[in-house]
Each structure stands twice: as C-alpha cells, then as structure tokens.
Design a protein around this motif. Sequence first.
Motif, PDB file in Angstrom:
ATOM      1  N   THR A  79       0.836  -1.203   0.000  1.00 16.44           N
ATOM      2  CA  THR A  79       0.000   0.000   0.000  1.00 16.44           C
ATOM      3  C   THR A  79       0.870   1.251   0.000  1.00 16.44           C
ATOM      4  N   GLU A  99      -2.239   4.962  -6.143  1.00 18.87           N
ATOM      5  CA  GLU A  99      -3.173   4.553  -5.097  1.00 18.87           C
ATOM      6  C   GLU A  99      -4.594   4.336  -5.610  1.00 18.87           C
ATOM      7  N   ILE A 131      -5.803   0.771  -5.721  1.00 15.39           N
ATOM      8  CA  ILE A 131      -6.017   0.010  -4.491  1.00 15.39           C
ATOM      9  C   ILE A 131      -7.493   0.037  -4.108  1.00 15.39           C
ATOM     10  N   ILE A 169      -7.219  -2.819   1.773  1.00 15.38           N
ATOM     11  CA  ILE A 169      -5.916  -2.820   2.453  1.00 15.38           C
ATOM     12  C   ILE A 169      -5.964  -3.643   3.733  1.00 15.38           C
TER      13      ILE A 169
END
Length: 269
Positions: free
Chosen positions: A18, A27, A30, A33
């Motif tokens: 991450t 990012e 993503i 997480i």
Amino acid sequence: MATPTGPQRIVCLTEETTEWLYLLGEEARIVGISGYTVRPRRARQEKPRVSAFLDGKIDQIVALQPDLVIGFSDMQAALADKLIRAGLNVFITNQRSVAEIFATLRLVAGLVGASDRAEAWIAACQAEHARIAAVAATWPRRPRVYFEEWDEPMISAIRWVSELLATAGGDDIFPELAVQNLGKHRVVAEALAPAQRAPDVIIGSWCGKKFRPEKVAARPGWAGVPAVQHRRLHEIKSCDILQPGPAALTDGLAQMHAFCAAWAADAAR
C-alpha cells in the motif's frame, strides 16, 4: 492520456505494498488494504480494511472484485490458499534481504507501469544508504546491537533489519540468526544469551505491541549489560521497520542510525 496498464483493482494484504503504490502515485488502483496499515495515514480513511496478517474477510475481498491480490510471506500461505480457491489472482512475495526488498519494489512497480518512478525513488534511497554508511565508517567504534522483534519467546532481527543495522553503523549480536528465514528459527534459545553478548544498544520492535524497556532491563542477569547500565534501550515502531518495504528502507534505517550515532558520539568522548 495513456490508458493505465496492468491490474486496476488491487487488494494489498500487507502495508508495504500500500505504501509503495501511494509513493508511486498509483493509489487509485487500491481497492482494499490491511487493517494494520498506517503508512500513509490517509489510506485508512480512503480504503476499506479487509485483512489482518494471517487471515482476511474473504467474502468482502471477493466482493471488491480485485484483479490482483498482493501479499507477503509464507505466513500468508493459508490466506492466499483461501483467496485462490475463491477464484482470485494472488501474488505472494517472500523477500527477506534488502536486495530482495528493492527487487520486489521493482517487480510491483512493473506490474502497474511505474518502473521509471520506481527507479528514481530507489536511486535516491540507495544514495541515502551510501551517505549513512559513509558517516558510520568515520566512527572509531561501532556499537554492538541487540534487536528484539518479540519478547516471549525472544526473537532477534530478521535479515533486512540486520542488514539495515549494519548500514546504520551497528553490529547485530546475532548475525547467525538473521540469515534464518523463519521467525521460529530466530528464537533466542537461552534467556541469558543476549546479555552474555553484551550489547551496547538494545532496540525493541515487538511486532505490533508497545516495547517495554523497563521489562527488558529487569530481566534476571541483565543488570550488567552495557545497554541497560547506560539506558540505551530504544523502540522503533513495527510499522517503521518490520515491513519489508519503503518504511524500513527510510524511517527504520534513520532511527537505527540515530541510536548508533548517539552511542558513537558518547564513546568518542
């Protein structure tokens, strides 16, 4: 504007991936997480937390429809197996050394088409490592350091920590354990073994719980340890040193260097 290549929906089972994707400006890829993620702090507000270290919320991860799940360590084998059986693409790395960390950073950057940005970051990081090592090379003496990853049982430094410690200017008192890949093989078998090796500095990073220097200092037979006598027992948060990614290579190294430099300055007086 070029169409993004590589995986578009990534679940990161550990925090170093991450942090790396955020550093690369990727990012947006993503979608989930680890619950342990603290770097960068905004990730906790921006991304759903769907895993611990040894297990995860399989249904929630599947519902995120990731095209790639990235994890770290043989310890995530059971979690990876569940996700693979759920039909997901899973990529697990097992880096242990500093060289392997850099190689993994390059590999992940390549997956998201960010190799140029990765190389720039890595070059700057390696230049800082060289600078720190050059400073440490000027010291007349180097401290002997005991790095403790866990207290019960006592577990000493993993390989990348030991290697970064050497760059920082310290000598790991258990180099023979650092080369062992598994935590169970880095257990310090004898309670007095660290004390007998007389570390000048003790660094604790108890893998997610607060380091208690007073408990270490009070261990039977440890009163004569130089680090205890001179109160050189320090903590580095596990998020800064025990994840094999950017944090350890930057903040973790810097903190170890500061502790070693303080000892070296006193030793030179």
